[in-house]
Scaffold this motif. Structure first.
Motif: not given
Lengths: 258, 235
Positions: A69, A73, A111, A115, B47-48, B50-51, B54-55, B58-59, B62-63, B66-67, B69-70
């Protein structure tokens, strides 16, 4: 409401267009569920059925999935970043400033790419440790472990080549330090560094080489090896099952029921 | 389990009605089936789903990062202005820390090459399929080997003043001696769990701890001229 939705979807599924796209057809049976996976190019790397226990979070922590994943991204943010980037000196740095002040959501885009890259490196290491501690590298999965080591190196090189692209002080000196390490290889060290940088120091040629490596060569290598990695999981018998743990679970289950 | 299983013979020669099955139960082999097949579920949707979840988690994470910390961006690259210290990306800082102790050929080439080689040969060289605890067999000999290995590595690191490798190695060795002490199968839960771990577990754990320690030192504890700094103290 739900019934209406079902009907709309149901009608849609009976159209010629839908049936021309999804070969497997639609139905509420395990056969159709199996076909949905098996008749789809992207999903057919999965088996139609999986062991219930291998889906538990505690088994894999989904680290391999999460690594993939993170890679998605990185591709999804990397391509738009390429639209705003020129691999030349000093334009590359000016493009960073444009991302910061001119491009809509440019800062966010950079960013997220940055990250996610750090996250991918961390996840690859974590995935490796998890696979090791479960003993999932044992035969017949030895070669897939080796493919995993290659993917670890590809990930590190992807991150490393991307590190230079902003062409700021941080990038320049990090790559200088790294390439100096490389030059200490006996006999060929200086030649290897010259090949990598297109010169004896980090310069405009190095930026162009790192750009091509980062945006073309290494992503292609990553996709190729990821393909092999996943294919081998299937061929080597699916997600690893710990024989000892399975036996223990079976015994405790017996005690419970008997 | 000890009682002999009872067999009955059936006089029937119709192979379709009574297929022939011969079971050989040899000595020390239990006819008891240890592993049963786990229940299976359909990949779509179990399965799909859960996948995808999970994805998405994580997204989202990370978003959010990213909002908040630069990504760092310093001034334009200047080949004439060397920052002190000049640091590699964080995942190479363990390597850079090694370069502080060893000559470049050793720290920058030999050790990383050996690490990659070791990772590649793990499944071929030390299969250890049974995954026996390290002290289960040949305890005396293995203890002796451990002592020699730790003494050689420890003395070498002591002479070269490499505390970052010496300290975790000694800690690891102490832990291994502790799991070996006393009678087999004794001790608390942690001790029994550790004693059941095979040799590859110990080597990999040692390697991961060393890599983490070196990376953390290189990242946070190194200042101008690669001198030792405390990250919480202002320079």
């Amino acid at each position: 409401m739900a019934a209406t939705k079902q009907d709309t979807l149901g009608r849609l599924r009976e159209t010629r267009v839908w049936q021309s796209v999804f070969r497997s057809g639609w139905g509420d049976s395990n056969l159709h569920r199996a076909l949905a996976v098996q008749q789809n190019l992207f999903l057919h790397l999965f088996p139609a059925k999986m062991r219930r226990r291998s889906l538990d979070i505690g088994v894999t922590w989904y680290l391999g999935t999460l690594t993939l994943v993170a890679f998605f991204i990185l591709v999804a943010t990397g391509i738009p970043l390429m639209l705003y980037y020129h691999p030349s000196v000093p334009q590359a740095y000016a493009d960073m400033k444009d991302l910061q002040f001119v491009v809509s959501a440019g800062v966010f885009l950079r960013n997220l790419h940055r990250w996610a890259a750090h996250a991918m490196v961390l996840l690859v290491f974590a995935h490796m440790a998890r696979v090791f501690y479960r003993g999932a590298y044992r035969p017949p999965r030895e070669f897939n472990w080796v493919v995993g080591v290659v993917l670890l190196l590809v990930t590190l090189f992807l991150s490393y080549t991307g590190y230079l692209l902003p062409w700021d002080q941080l990038a320049f000196w990090a790559i200088t330090v790294g390439s100096n390490i490389l030059s200490s290889v006996p006999v060929m060290g200086l030649k290897i560094r010259f090949l990598m940088l297109g010169g004896n120091t980090v310069n405009a040629n190095a930026l162009l080489r790192f750009y091509v490596l980062h945006c073309v060569i290494l992503p292609l290598a990553a996709v190729a090896f990821i393909g092999v990695h996943f294919w081998r999981i299937r061929k080597d018998g699916g997600l690893y099952r710990d024989g000892h743990a399975a036996a223990r679970a079976a015994e405790s289950g017996e005690q419970r029921h008997g | 389990m000890a009682e002999t299983p009872k067999f009955t013979t059936v006089a029937d020669s119709d192979s379709r009605r009574t297929p022939v099955r011969v079971a050989f139960v040899t000595r020390r082999k239990s006819p008891h089936v240890k592993a049963v097949d786990d229940p299976e579920v359909m990949t779509y949707p179990e399965t799909l789903l859960r996948v995808v979840v999970a994805g998405e988690l994580l997204t989202l994470a990370l978003v959010a990062i990213s909002l908040l910390w630069n990504a760092p961006l310093e001034g334009l690259a200047d080949p004439l202005l060397t920052p002190n210290p000049a640091k590699a990306p964080w995942y190479f800082l363990g390597l850079q820390e090694l370069l502080h102790y060893f000559p470049p050929v050793v720290g920058g080439v030999l050790i990383p090459t050996m690490v990659v080689m070791a990772l590649v040969v793990i499944p071929y060289f030390n299969v250890n399929v049974e995954a026996d605890g390290i002290w289960t067999r040949n305890k005396t000999r293995r203890l002796r080997t451990l002592t020699v290995a730790v003494a050689v590595l420890g003395l070498g690191m002591l002479l070269l003043d490499v505390w970052a490798i010496l300290a975790p190695t000694l800690g690891m060795a102490a832990l291994m001696y502790w799991t070996a002490a006393g009678r087999a199968g004794g001790g608390g839960r942690v001790k029994r769990w550790l004693a059941g771990k095979p040799l590859p577990f110990w080597i990999m754990t040692w390697f991961l701890i060393e890599a983490t320690v070196l990376t953390v030192i290189g990242t946070f504890f190194r200042g101008p001229g690669w001198s030792w700094v405390w990250p919480w103290r202002p320079q």
